[in-house]
Design a protein around this motif. Structure first.
Motif, PDB file in Angstrom:
ATOM      1  N   SER A 145      36.602  43.161  43.102  1.00  0.00           N
ATOM      2  CA  SER A 145      37.831  43.433  42.358  1.00  0.00           C
ATOM      3  C   SER A 145      38.581  42.150  42.037  1.00  0.00           C
ATOM      4  CB  SER A 145      38.726  44.382  43.162  1.00  0.00           C
ATOM      5  OG  SER A 145      39.936  44.621  42.482  1.00  0.00           O
ATOM      6  N   THR A 146      38.761  41.300  43.041  1.00  0.00           N
ATOM      7  CA  THR A 146      39.444  40.023  42.834  1.00  0.00           C
ATOM      8  C   THR A 146      38.648  39.132  41.891  1.00  0.00           C
ATOM      9  OG1 THR A 146      40.481  40.122  45.019  1.00  0.00           O
ATOM     10  CG2 THR A 146      40.317  37.957  43.992  1.00  0.00           C
ATOM     11  N   LYS A 149      39.263  40.125  38.299  1.00  0.00           N
ATOM     12  CA  LYS A 149      40.607  39.726  37.880  1.00  0.00           C
ATOM     13  C   LYS A 149      40.629  38.251  37.489  1.00  0.00           C
ATOM     14  CE  LYS A 149      43.283  42.995  40.688  1.00  0.00           C
ATOM     15  NZ  LYS A 149      44.180  43.122  41.864  1.00  0.00           N
ATOM     16  N   ARG A 150      40.050  37.411  38.319  1.00  0.00           N
ATOM     17  CA  ARG A 150      40.092  35.964  38.063  1.00  0.00           C
ATOM     18  C   ARG A 150      39.254  35.584  36.852  1.00  0.00           C
ATOM     19  NH1 ARG A 150      39.944  33.521  44.265  1.00  0.00           N
ATOM     20  NH2 ARG A 150      42.013  34.313  44.840  1.00  0.00           N
ATOM     21  N   GLU A 153      40.919  36.611  33.443  1.00  0.00           N
ATOM     22  CA  GLU A 153      41.989  35.715  33.012  1.00  0.00           C
ATOM     23  C   GLU A 153      41.478  34.605  32.099  1.00  0.00           C
ATOM     24  OE1 GLU A 153      43.532  34.364  36.708  1.00  0.00           O
ATOM     25  OE2 GLU A 153      44.745  36.171  37.075  1.00  0.00           O
ATOM     26  N   GLY A 207      42.041  47.181  36.918  1.00  0.00           N
ATOM     27  CA  GLY A 207      42.800  46.282  37.783  1.00  0.00           C
ATOM     28  C   GLY A 207      42.845  44.860  37.250  1.00  0.00           C
ATOM     29  N   ALA A 208      41.852  44.513  36.438  1.00  0.00           N
ATOM     30  CA  ALA A 208      41.797  43.185  35.821  1.00  0.00           C
ATOM     31  C   ALA A 208      42.493  43.157  34.466  1.00  0.00           C
ATOM     32  CB  ALA A 208      40.338  42.754  35.661  1.00  0.00           C
ATOM     33  N   ARG A 242      39.547  42.436  27.071  1.00  0.00           N
ATOM     34  CA  ARG A 242      40.945  42.071  27.260  1.00  0.00           C
ATOM     35  C   ARG A 242      41.761  42.580  26.063  1.00  0.00           C
ATOM     36  NH1 ARG A 242      43.097  36.210  29.435  1.00  0.00           N
ATOM     37  NH2 ARG A 242      45.256  36.847  29.759  1.00  0.00           N
TER      38      ARG A 242
END
Length: 243
Positions: A145-146, A149-150, A153, A207-208, A242
């Motif tokens: 998950s993290t 997200k990163r 970006e 979540g991202a 995005r």
């Protein structure tokens, strides 16, 4: 680098030189399915109306030898491969050179998921991307998950994240598990998650901050062969972009 990430680095450093031979059938399937799903993934390619005459920059994270990168190379303008394994990065660059892609594709050793930023050259290369892809590696990530997200970006507006990985098998209680745990016995210490469901991937993407989620279980199995036996796994493709 965490102990778990270091275990992955060590394992894939040792595997790198034999990877292409050991996983030739699986690599061919991943490349073929990626190309077949190209317009499902995105409408922006160098040969489409939406992408014609535009710069299309792609990052393959945990790139290994660059199976997805090399298959999509004709349809993008620049490819960046990033891996935590020196030897895998060397394989990526060797493959790019042998295919005449050295002017378009370059691999770097870096951990883009670490707290500390990578070298400026790598950070600059891995920004303003039109696509991020992770092929058969998300189940090795300590925190998927993290990670998404990163990486999200780093995408431009409308940039796409494309994932290929193992489908989760669940027990009677709905808990994900590895259906045949001995299949990847030698890599067991490097695997964090035993596959992902559609619900898992949609949650990660949302979540991202990504939208336009799609998930498809592939009818063609991913086949692995060793000296002792052959076995197959069910895999999925997923994408989101995005906003």
């Amino acid at each position: 680098m965490s102990d778990f990430t270091e275990a992955n680095r060590e394992y894939f450093d040792k595997l790198a030189t034999s990877y292409t031979g050991r996983f030739a059938d699986a690599s061919r399937m991943l490349a073929s399915q990626t190309v077949q799903h190209r317009n499902w993934i995105s409408e922006r390619w160098t040969d489409t109306e939406a992408g014609k005459s535009k710069e299309i920059r792609m990052l393959e994270y945990a790139c290994g030898p660059g199976v997805v990168s090399m298959s999509l190379a004709p349809f993008v303008t620049q490819i960046i491969g990033v891996d935590i394994s020196d030897n895998m990065v060397a394989e990526f660059n060797r493959n790019a050179s042998s295919l005449g892609l050295a002017d378009k594709a370059i691999g770097y050793k870096a951990d883009l998921l670490a707290e500390n930023p990578a070298a400026q050259e790598i950070e600059s290369a891995c920004a303003n991307l039109d696509m991020v892809t992770i092929s058969m590696a998300l189940h090795h990530f300590e925190n998927p998950s993290t990670a998404l997200k990163r990486l999200a970006e780093r995408l431009n507006k409308s940039g796409v994240c494309y994932i290929i990985d193992l489908v989760a098998h669940t027990d009677a209680h709905g808990h994900a598990h590895e259906q045949h745990k001995d299949d990847f016995a030698e890599a067991a210490h490097t695997i964090k998650t035993h596959g992902f469901s559609s619900e898992d991937m949609q949650r990660f993407f949302e979540g991202a901050g990504l939208t336009g989620f799609k998930y498809e279980v592939l009818s063609e199995p991913l086949t692995f062969s060793t000296e002792e036996r052959s076995f197959s796994k069910t895999v999925f493709v997923a994408r989101a972009q995005r906003a």
